[in-house]
Design a protein around this motif. Structure first.
Motif, PDB file in Angstrom:
ATOM      1  N   GLY A 276      13.270   9.304   3.039  1.00 53.94           N
ATOM      2  CA  GLY A 276      12.847  10.582   3.448  1.00 53.94           C
ATOM      3  C   GLY A 276      11.415  11.118   2.871  1.00 53.94           C
ATOM      4  N   PHE A 277      10.753   9.924   2.032  1.00 59.18           N
ATOM      5  CA  PHE A 277       9.587  10.199   1.320  1.00 59.18           C
ATOM      6  C   PHE A 277       8.453   9.213   1.319  1.00 59.18           C
ATOM      7  CE2 PHE A 277      12.715  12.727  -0.869  1.00 59.18           C
ATOM      8  CZ  PHE A 277      12.044  13.827  -1.438  1.00 59.18           C
ATOM      9  N   LEU A 278       7.190   9.530   1.223  1.00 60.44           N
ATOM     10  CA  LEU A 278       6.266   8.605   1.611  1.00 60.44           C
ATOM     11  C   LEU A 278       5.709   8.237   0.141  1.00 60.44           C
ATOM     12  CD1 LEU A 278       4.147   6.711   3.052  1.00 60.44           C
ATOM     13  CD2 LEU A 278       2.749   8.821   3.035  1.00 60.44           C
ATOM     14  N   ARG A 279       5.883   6.804  -0.284  1.00 58.54           N
ATOM     15  CA  ARG A 279       5.398   6.499  -1.660  1.00 58.54           C
ATOM     16  C   ARG A 279       4.223   5.836  -1.478  1.00 58.54           C
ATOM     17  NH1 ARG A 279       9.538   4.283  -5.772  1.00 58.54           N
ATOM     18  NH2 ARG A 279       9.930   6.658  -5.740  1.00 58.54           N
ATOM     19  N   LEU A 280       3.129   6.327  -2.155  1.00 55.67           N
ATOM     20  CA  LEU A 280       1.759   5.479  -2.060  1.00 55.67           C
ATOM     21  C   LEU A 280       1.770   4.813  -3.323  1.00 55.67           C
ATOM     22  CD1 LEU A 280      -0.347   8.666  -0.783  1.00 55.67           C
ATOM     23  CD2 LEU A 280       0.667   6.664   0.574  1.00 55.67           C
ATOM     24  N   PHE A 281       0.824   3.730  -3.042  1.00 60.32           N
ATOM     25  CA  PHE A 281       0.513   2.887  -4.481  1.00 60.32           C
ATOM     26  C   PHE A 281      -0.906   2.550  -4.354  1.00 60.32           C
ATOM     27  CE2 PHE A 281       4.782   1.311  -2.666  1.00 60.32           C
ATOM     28  CZ  PHE A 281       5.549   1.522  -3.829  1.00 60.32           C
ATOM     29  N   ALA A 282      -1.638   3.162  -5.385  1.00 58.40           N
ATOM     30  CA  ALA A 282      -2.954   3.055  -5.733  1.00 58.40           C
ATOM     31  C   ALA A 282      -3.288   1.846  -6.169  1.00 58.40           C
ATOM     32  CB  ALA A 282      -3.253   4.274  -6.563  1.00 58.40           C
ATOM     33  N   LYS A 283      -4.734   1.711  -5.977  1.00 58.82           N
ATOM     34  CA  LYS A 283      -5.266   0.319  -6.360  1.00 58.82           C
ATOM     35  C   LYS A 283      -6.660   0.862  -7.464  1.00 58.82           C
ATOM     36  CE  LYS A 283      -5.212  -3.334  -3.432  1.00 58.82           C
ATOM     37  NZ  LYS A 283      -5.735  -3.834  -2.278  1.00 58.82           N
ATOM     38  N   PRO A 284      -6.812  -0.120  -8.020  1.00 54.42           N
ATOM     39  CA  PRO A 284      -8.045   0.367  -9.000  1.00 54.42           C
ATOM     40  C   PRO A 284      -9.395   0.276  -8.227  1.00 54.42           C
ATOM     41  CG  PRO A 284      -7.241  -1.994  -9.282  1.00 54.42           C
ATOM     42  CD  PRO A 284      -6.351  -1.664  -8.454  1.00 54.42           C
ATOM     43  N   GLU A 285      -9.521  -0.390  -7.302  1.00 51.04           N
ATOM     44  CA  GLU A 285     -10.821  -0.136  -6.655  1.00 51.04           C
ATOM     45  C   GLU A 285     -11.004   1.266  -6.001  1.00 51.04           C
ATOM     46  OE1 GLU A 285      -9.188  -4.077  -6.777  1.00 51.04           O
ATOM     47  OE2 GLU A 285      -8.208  -2.294  -5.587  1.00 51.04           O
ATOM     48  N   THR A 286     -12.283   1.616  -6.054  1.00 51.07           N
ATOM     49  CA  THR A 286     -12.595   2.775  -5.222  1.00 51.07           C
ATOM     50  C   THR A 286     -13.298   2.531  -3.917  1.00 51.07           C
ATOM     51  OG1 THR A 286     -14.927   2.708  -6.216  1.00 51.07           O
ATOM     52  CG2 THR A 286     -13.147   3.762  -7.576  1.00 51.07           C
ATOM     53  N   ILE A 287     -13.314   3.670  -3.012  1.00 44.87           N
ATOM     54  CA  ILE A 287     -13.755   3.542  -1.644  1.00 44.87           C
ATOM     55  C   ILE A 287     -15.233   3.220  -1.594  1.00 44.87           C
ATOM     56  CG2 ILE A 287     -14.479   6.091  -1.496  1.00 44.87           C
ATOM     57  CD1 ILE A 287     -12.964   5.783   1.108  1.00 44.87           C
ATOM     58  N   LYS A 288     -16.052   3.499  -2.619  1.00 39.07           N
ATOM     59  CA  LYS A 288     -17.402   3.208  -2.648  1.00 39.07           C
ATOM     60  C   LYS A 288     -17.848   1.556  -2.908  1.00 39.07           C
ATOM     61  CE  LYS A 288     -18.368   4.057  -7.437  1.00 39.07           C
ATOM     62  NZ  LYS A 288     -19.188   4.604  -8.257  1.00 39.07           N
ATOM     63  N   GLU A 289     -16.637   1.028  -3.039  1.00 40.19           N
ATOM     64  CA  GLU A 289     -16.985  -0.693  -3.719  1.00 40.19           C
ATOM     65  C   GLU A 289     -16.602  -1.260  -1.996  1.00 40.19           C
ATOM     66  OE1 GLU A 289     -14.345  -1.570  -6.665  1.00 40.19           O
ATOM     67  OE2 GLU A 289     -15.563  -0.366  -8.145  1.00 40.19           O
ATOM     68  N   TYR A 290     -17.157  -2.550  -2.156  1.00 39.63           N
ATOM     69  CA  TYR A 290     -17.141  -3.285  -0.729  1.00 39.63           C
ATOM     70  C   TYR A 290     -15.936  -4.138  -1.178  1.00 39.63           C
ATOM     71  CZ  TYR A 290     -21.555  -2.045   0.553  1.00 39.63           C
ATOM     72  OH  TYR A 290     -22.781  -1.084   0.994  1.00 39.63           O
ATOM     73  N   THR A 291     -14.752  -3.525  -1.136  1.00 38.20           N
ATOM     74  CA  THR A 291     -13.334  -4.371  -1.202  1.00 38.20           C
ATOM     75  C   THR A 291     -12.261  -3.371  -0.715  1.00 38.20           C
ATOM     76  OG1 THR A 291     -12.041  -5.304  -3.081  1.00 38.20           O
ATOM     77  CG2 THR A 291     -13.124  -3.226  -3.469  1.00 38.20           C
TER      78      THR A 291
ATOM     79  N   THR B  30       0.915  -1.213   0.005  1.00 36.02           N
ATOM     80  CA  THR B  30      -0.021   0.094  -0.044  1.00 36.02           C
ATOM     81  C   THR B  30       0.925   1.374   0.096  1.00 36.02           C
ATOM     82  OG1 THR B  30      -1.770  -1.168   1.091  1.00 36.02           O
ATOM     83  CG2 THR B  30      -1.685   1.275   1.073  1.00 36.02           C
ATOM     84  N   TYR B  31       1.918   1.217   0.859  1.00 38.10           N
ATOM     85  CA  TYR B  31       2.935   2.291   0.948  1.00 38.10           C
ATOM     86  C   TYR B  31       4.285   1.918   1.105  1.00 38.10           C
ATOM     87  CZ  TYR B  31       3.268   1.944   5.885  1.00 38.10           C
ATOM     88  OH  TYR B  31       3.355   1.613   7.207  1.00 38.10           O
ATOM     89  N   SER B  32       5.208   2.670   0.987  1.00 35.75           N
ATOM     90  CA  SER B  32       6.662   2.337   1.191  1.00 35.75           C
ATOM     91  C   SER B  32       7.350   3.696   1.795  1.00 35.75           C
ATOM     92  CB  SER B  32       7.248   1.966  -0.258  1.00 35.75           C
ATOM     93  OG  SER B  32       8.844   1.770  -0.057  1.00 35.75           O
ATOM     94  N   LEU B  33       8.107   3.262   2.639  1.00 40.91           N
ATOM     95  CA  LEU B  33       9.084   4.328   3.307  1.00 40.91           C
ATOM     96  C   LEU B  33      10.428   4.075   2.786  1.00 40.91           C
ATOM     97  CD1 LEU B  33       7.478   4.559   6.881  1.00 40.91           C
ATOM     98  CD2 LEU B  33       7.641   6.486   5.103  1.00 40.91           C
ATOM     99  N   ALA B  34      10.811   2.958   2.207  1.00 38.83           N
ATOM    100  CA  ALA B  34      12.133   2.470   1.918  1.00 38.83           C
ATOM    101  C   ALA B  34      12.307   2.722   0.522  1.00 38.83           C
ATOM    102  CB  ALA B  34      12.126   1.008   2.169  1.00 38.83           C
ATOM    103  N   ALA B  35      11.096   2.857  -0.260  1.00 39.92           N
ATOM    104  CA  ALA B  35      11.436   3.066  -1.790  1.00 39.92           C
ATOM    105  C   ALA B  35      12.340   4.326  -2.108  1.00 39.92           C
ATOM    106  CB  ALA B  35      10.209   3.072  -2.616  1.00 39.92           C
ATOM    107  N   ARG B  36      12.126   5.379  -1.188  1.00 41.71           N
ATOM    108  CA  ARG B  36      12.943   6.608  -1.460  1.00 41.71           C
ATOM    109  C   ARG B  36      12.989   7.168  -0.041  1.00 41.71           C
ATOM    110  NH1 ARG B  36      11.644  11.941  -4.981  1.00 41.71           N
ATOM    111  NH2 ARG B  36      13.602  13.038  -4.716  1.00 41.71           N
TER     112      ARG B  36
END
Length: 101
Positions: free
Chosen positions: A67-82, A59-65
């Motif tokens: 001093g930075f927060l890297r977020l990884f998006a998913k195709p699902e949206t918050i309105k879906e039950y997933t 979901t996220y990484s503090l090690a990829a770079r």
């Protein structure tokens, strides 16, 4: 006349979230948490960060770079039950400044 509000009510006198109000206990002070700042220099995110559910691996990484927060998006949206990606910080104020570098 008495005011009727749906629950929850932050200020029964006005029915709104007020910027300031009387402290609930006489002789005490009401203090805010101050400034929240994160330099992303730890191995894990601090308790100020919130997730929609338990963050899934990838979901996220503090090690990829460092001093930075890297977020990884998913195709699902918050309105879906997933499982979907949602990372945020609890908003404590309505008058604030946001900066990202």
């Amino acid at each position: 006349p008495p005011m009727h509000h749906l629950w929850p009510v932050a200020s029964p006198a006005s029915g709104r979230v007020e910027r300031a109000g009387p402290v609930p206990f006489e002789g005490t002070e009401q203090r805010g948490p101050g400034v929240f700042e994160d330099h992303f220099d730890q191995d894990v995110l601090g308790p100020e960060w919130n997730f929609r559910r338990v963050p899934q691996p990838g979901t996220y990484s503090l090690a990829a770079r460092p001093g930075f927060l890297r977020l990884f998006a998913k195709p699902e949206t918050i309105k879906e039950y997933t499982a979907c990606s949602l990372t945020g910080v609890r908003q404590r104020e309505s008058d604030f400044e946001y900066r990202a570098h």
